[in-house]
Design a protein around this motif. Structure first.
Motif, PDB file in Angstrom:
ATOM      1  N   GLU A  32      -1.811 -16.710   2.416  1.00  0.00           N
ATOM      2  CA  GLU A  32      -0.605 -15.889   2.535  1.00  0.00           C
ATOM      3  C   GLU A  32       0.091 -15.756   1.180  1.00  0.00           C
ATOM      4  O   GLU A  32       0.615 -14.682   0.839  1.00  0.00           O
ATOM      5  N   THR A  33       0.062 -16.834   0.397  1.00  0.00           N
ATOM      6  CA  THR A  33       0.699 -16.797  -0.926  1.00  0.00           C
ATOM      7  C   THR A  33      -0.035 -15.849  -1.866  1.00  0.00           C
ATOM      8  O   THR A  33       0.586 -15.046  -2.587  1.00  0.00           O
ATOM      9  N   GLU A  34      -1.358 -15.941  -1.875  1.00  0.00           N
ATOM     10  CA  GLU A  34      -2.153 -15.090  -2.765  1.00  0.00           C
ATOM     11  C   GLU A  34      -1.968 -13.613  -2.443  1.00  0.00           C
ATOM     12  O   GLU A  34      -1.751 -12.784  -3.343  1.00  0.00           O
ATOM     13  N   LEU A  35      -2.056 -13.272  -1.157  1.00  0.00           N
ATOM     14  CA  LEU A  35      -1.888 -11.870  -0.782  1.00  0.00           C
ATOM     15  C   LEU A  35      -0.452 -11.426  -1.008  1.00  0.00           C
ATOM     16  O   LEU A  35      -0.186 -10.265  -1.363  1.00  0.00           O
ATOM     17  N   GLY A  36       0.500 -12.354  -0.830  1.00  0.00           N
ATOM     18  CA  GLY A  36       1.901 -12.034  -1.067  1.00  0.00           C
ATOM     19  C   GLY A  36       2.159 -11.667  -2.518  1.00  0.00           C
ATOM     20  O   GLY A  36       2.950 -10.761  -2.815  1.00  0.00           O
ATOM     21  N   GLU A  37       1.502 -12.374  -3.450  1.00  0.00           N
ATOM     22  CA  GLU A  37       1.666 -12.068  -4.872  1.00  0.00           C
ATOM     23  C   GLU A  37       1.137 -10.674  -5.200  1.00  0.00           C
ATOM     24  O   GLU A  37       1.761  -9.914  -5.945  1.00  0.00           O
ATOM     25  N   VAL A  38      -0.020 -10.326  -4.607  1.00  0.00           N
ATOM     26  CA  VAL A  38      -0.591  -8.994  -4.821  1.00  0.00           C
ATOM     27  C   VAL A  38       0.325  -7.935  -4.213  1.00  0.00           C
ATOM     28  O   VAL A  38       0.580  -6.879  -4.811  1.00  0.00           O
ATOM     29  N   ALA A  39       0.859  -8.227  -3.022  1.00  0.00           N
ATOM     30  CA  ALA A  39       1.738  -7.272  -2.340  1.00  0.00           C
ATOM     31  C   ALA A  39       3.011  -7.027  -3.135  1.00  0.00           C
ATOM     32  O   ALA A  39       3.498  -5.894  -3.226  1.00  0.00           O
ATOM     33  N   THR A  40       3.526  -8.082  -3.724  1.00  0.00           N
ATOM     34  CA  THR A  40       4.756  -7.941  -4.517  1.00  0.00           C
ATOM     35  C   THR A  40       4.500  -7.104  -5.771  1.00  0.00           C
ATOM     36  O   THR A  40       5.305  -6.231  -6.140  1.00  0.00           O
ATOM     37  N   GLU A  92       3.655  -3.493  -4.551  1.00  0.00           N
ATOM     38  CA  GLU A  92       4.573  -2.960  -3.543  1.00  0.00           C
ATOM     39  C   GLU A  92       3.831  -2.501  -2.280  1.00  0.00           C
ATOM     40  O   GLU A  92       3.974  -1.380  -1.806  1.00  0.00           O
ATOM     41  N   LEU A  93       3.032  -3.407  -1.735  1.00  0.00           N
ATOM     42  CA  LEU A  93       2.283  -3.104  -0.523  1.00  0.00           C
ATOM     43  C   LEU A  93       3.204  -3.201   0.693  1.00  0.00           C
ATOM     44  O   LEU A  93       4.114  -4.034   0.723  1.00  0.00           O
ATOM     45  N   PRO A  94       2.996  -2.380   1.711  1.00  0.00           N
ATOM     46  CA  PRO A  94       3.852  -2.413   2.913  1.00  0.00           C
ATOM     47  C   PRO A  94       3.694  -3.722   3.672  1.00  0.00           C
ATOM     48  O   PRO A  94       2.581  -4.220   3.857  1.00  0.00           O
ATOM     49  N   ASP A  95       4.808  -4.266   4.120  1.00  0.00           N
ATOM     50  CA  ASP A  95       4.809  -5.577   4.791  1.00  0.00           C
ATOM     51  C   ASP A  95       3.964  -5.586   6.062  1.00  0.00           C
ATOM     52  O   ASP A  95       3.245  -6.553   6.330  1.00  0.00           O
ATOM     53  N   LEU A  96       4.078  -4.528   6.872  1.00  0.00           N
ATOM     54  CA  LEU A  96       3.336  -4.491   8.133  1.00  0.00           C
ATOM     55  C   LEU A  96       1.832  -4.496   7.893  1.00  0.00           C
ATOM     56  O   LEU A  96       1.068  -5.169   8.604  1.00  0.00           O
ATOM     57  N   ALA A  97       1.391  -3.749   6.896  1.00  0.00           N
ATOM     58  CA  ALA A  97      -0.033  -3.708   6.582  1.00  0.00           C
ATOM     59  C   ALA A  97      -0.508  -5.055   6.051  1.00  0.00           C
ATOM     60  O   ALA A  97      -1.607  -5.515   6.376  1.00  0.00           O
ATOM     61  N   VAL A  98       0.310  -5.701   5.230  1.00  0.00           N
ATOM     62  CA  VAL A  98      -0.037  -7.028   4.706  1.00  0.00           C
ATOM     63  C   VAL A  98      -0.169  -8.027   5.855  1.00  0.00           C
ATOM     64  O   VAL A  98      -1.087  -8.859   5.886  1.00  0.00           O
ATOM     65  N   ALA A 156       3.342   6.221  -0.264  1.00  0.00           N
ATOM     66  CA  ALA A 156       2.255   6.529  -1.195  1.00  0.00           C
ATOM     67  C   ALA A 156       1.051   5.616  -1.014  1.00  0.00           C
ATOM     68  O   ALA A 156       0.040   5.776  -1.705  1.00  0.00           O
ATOM     69  N   THR A 157       1.137   4.656  -0.094  1.00  0.00           N
ATOM     70  CA  THR A 157       0.050   3.694   0.120  1.00  0.00           C
ATOM     71  C   THR A 157      -0.638   3.961   1.449  1.00  0.00           C
ATOM     72  O   THR A 157       0.013   4.171   2.472  1.00  0.00           O
ATOM     73  N   THR A 158      -1.961   3.950   1.418  1.00  0.00           N
ATOM     74  CA  THR A 158      -2.770   4.119   2.627  1.00  0.00           C
ATOM     75  C   THR A 158      -3.429   2.792   2.964  1.00  0.00           C
ATOM     76  O   THR A 158      -3.992   2.128   2.076  1.00  0.00           O
ATOM     77  N   PHE A 159      -3.362   2.408   4.239  1.00  0.00           N
ATOM     78  CA  PHE A 159      -3.990   1.167   4.692  1.00  0.00           C
ATOM     79  C   PHE A 159      -5.132   1.514   5.637  1.00  0.00           C
ATOM     80  O   PHE A 159      -4.953   2.288   6.585  1.00  0.00           O
ATOM     81  N   VAL A 160      -6.299   0.963   5.360  1.00  0.00           N
ATOM     82  CA  VAL A 160      -7.484   1.231   6.182  1.00  0.00           C
ATOM     83  C   VAL A 160      -8.062  -0.103   6.641  1.00  0.00           C
ATOM     84  O   VAL A 160      -8.308  -1.002   5.818  1.00  0.00           O
ATOM     85  N   ALA A 161      -8.258  -0.236   7.947  1.00  0.00           N
ATOM     86  CA  ALA A 161      -8.912  -1.421   8.514  1.00  0.00           C
ATOM     87  C   ALA A 161     -10.296  -1.019   8.992  1.00  0.00           C
ATOM     88  O   ALA A 161     -10.452  -0.004   9.684  1.00  0.00           O
ATOM     89  N   VAL A 167     -12.752  -5.780   7.051  1.00  0.00           N
ATOM     90  CA  VAL A 167     -12.412  -5.422   5.677  1.00  0.00           C
ATOM     91  C   VAL A 167     -11.140  -4.580   5.733  1.00  0.00           C
ATOM     92  O   VAL A 167     -11.058  -3.612   6.494  1.00  0.00           O
ATOM     93  N   HIS A 168     -10.146  -4.973   4.951  1.00  0.00           N
ATOM     94  CA  HIS A 168      -8.900  -4.218   4.881  1.00  0.00           C
ATOM     95  C   HIS A 168      -8.737  -3.659   3.478  1.00  0.00           C
ATOM     96  O   HIS A 168      -8.997  -4.355   2.490  1.00  0.00           O
ATOM     97  N   VAL A 169      -8.323  -2.407   3.411  1.00  0.00           N
ATOM     98  CA  VAL A 169      -8.222  -1.710   2.130  1.00  0.00           C
ATOM     99  C   VAL A 169      -6.820  -1.142   1.965  1.00  0.00           C
ATOM    100  O   VAL A 169      -6.308  -0.453   2.859  1.00  0.00           O
ATOM    101  N   PHE A 170      -6.210  -1.432   0.809  1.00  0.00           N
ATOM    102  CA  PHE A 170      -4.934  -0.829   0.423  1.00  0.00           C
ATOM    103  C   PHE A 170      -5.234   0.179  -0.683  1.00  0.00           C
ATOM    104  O   PHE A 170      -5.793  -0.181  -1.730  1.00  0.00           O
ATOM    105  N   LEU A 171      -4.851   1.412  -0.450  1.00  0.00           N
ATOM    106  CA  LEU A 171      -5.195   2.476  -1.378  1.00  0.00           C
ATOM    107  C   LEU A 171      -3.927   3.141  -1.907  1.00  0.00           C
ATOM    108  O   LEU A 171      -3.065   3.577  -1.134  1.00  0.00           O
TER     109      LEU A 171
END
Length: 323
Positions: free
Chosen positions: A43-51, A54-60, A77-82, A100-104
């Motif tokens: 959770e910490t690692e993905l949180g750092e990338v999200a911060t 600026e990744l959307p919280d719900l997608a994270v 401006a961000t697309t989330f693909v599962a 696989v989850h993708v943030f675009l």
């Protein structure tokens, strides 16, 4: 953890930053895009990338919790693909499913992988060898990931088809354990359908977005090709499910026929054994006024009658395939 972190400019890998901050700064300076790959992040690692991006919280949250169906969601401006890749294991003849989850974004693509497969490093190597395609940006990387996952469905289809062929052999060889295998394989096919069916809507949504943005025609053609493959896979999976349903009906019918045959055999032998018993019962009543009671040939006649009726019934049942 971060398994790969690179910055691409004009389709070439130009930097391998040692930190997320450096990645973001390099992307801004060189006007390229970042491709970051994470494998089972905390959770910490993905949180750092999200911060940082600026990744959307719900997608994270979805990427962390997993167990998502294939879907496409737009957050500004961000697309989330599962995505739900599948893998056929020959040793156990089972299908396993991953995520696989993708943030675009306009200048980044971030992949989150929870299983060892698919190996996205293969996608990275392939895309890096196609500079002109990689020049099209993060959306081209998403195409490469989708193409790899859909291609990996082919061995799954082949494995399921082989399992169905084996079931058909078991079905007509009288294997009584086949019903359990039909049920288990039906469950796998339904799970596979749940993984693949939504992918058609995901690709259609991406194609519509590409068409609306006036994206490169070559890239649009490639997405269309992947979409066509998905449609064919969905049709094959639907066919497998129908075949298995029919196989279960055939198995039920064969079991019913086998039970009827057993009932016929039991009934036939019961009738054959009942006739001599009836004759013996009649001549064992010991009434004083019985025509054959004091007849010299009465005993051999009773035995002959028992034998004749038994043989006659046996012949009649054999002729009608009851025995």
């Amino acid at each position: 953890m971060i398994v790969d972190n690179a910055v691409y400019v004009d389709g070439r890998r130009t930097a391998d930053p040692s930190s997320l901050e450096q990645t973001f700064e390099t992307v801004q300076e060189r006007n390229g895009f970042a491709w970051i790959g994470l494998y089972r992040p905390t959770e910490t690692e993905l949180g750092e990338v999200a911060t940082e991006f600026e990744l959307p919280d719900l997608a994270v949250e979805d990427a962390l919790s997993g167990h998502q169906r294939a879907k496409l969601e737009k957050y500004g401006a961000t697309t989330f693909v599962a995505l739900r890749p599948a893998h056929y294991i020959d040793e156990t003849e089972k299908v396993e499913f991953g995520e696989v989850h993708v943030f675009l974004g306009e200048q980044f693509i971030i992949t989150v992988r929870h299983f060892e497969w698919p190996d996205l490093s293969e996608v990275r190597h392939r895309m890096e060898s196609e500079q002109r395609l990689l020049e099209l940006g993060p959306i081209a990387v998403l195409y490469g990931i989708l193409d790899q996952i859909v291609d990996d469905y082919a061995p799954v289809i082949a494995g399921l088809e082989n399992d169905i062929d084996e079931i058909e052999d078991q079905l007509f060889n009288g294997d009584r354990t086949v019903s359990r295998r039909i049920y288990e394989l039906s469950t796998e096919v339904m799970t596979f359908q749940r993984a693949v069916n939504p992918l058609g809507d995901v690709l259609q949504g991406l194609r519509d977005a590409l068409a609306a943005s006036g994206a490169d025609e070559t890239l649009r053609d490639r997405f269309r090709d992947v979409h066509d493959h998905v449609i064919r896979i969905v049709e094959r999976a639907d066919g497998f499910r129908q075949i298995l349903q029919n196989a279960l009906l055939v198995h039920t019918t064969l079991v019913g026929q086998a039970q009827n045959d057993e009932v016929k055999k039991i009934s036939s032998w019961a009738a054959i054994l009942f006739t001599p018993t009836l004759v013996g019962t009649i001549y064992g009543m010991n009434f004083d006024h019985m025509p054959e009671l004091h007849w010299v040939l009465g005993y051999p006649f009773a035995l002959a009658l028992m034998l004749a009726t038994g043989v006659g019934l046996y012949w009649a049942f054999r002729r009608n395939n009851w025995l």
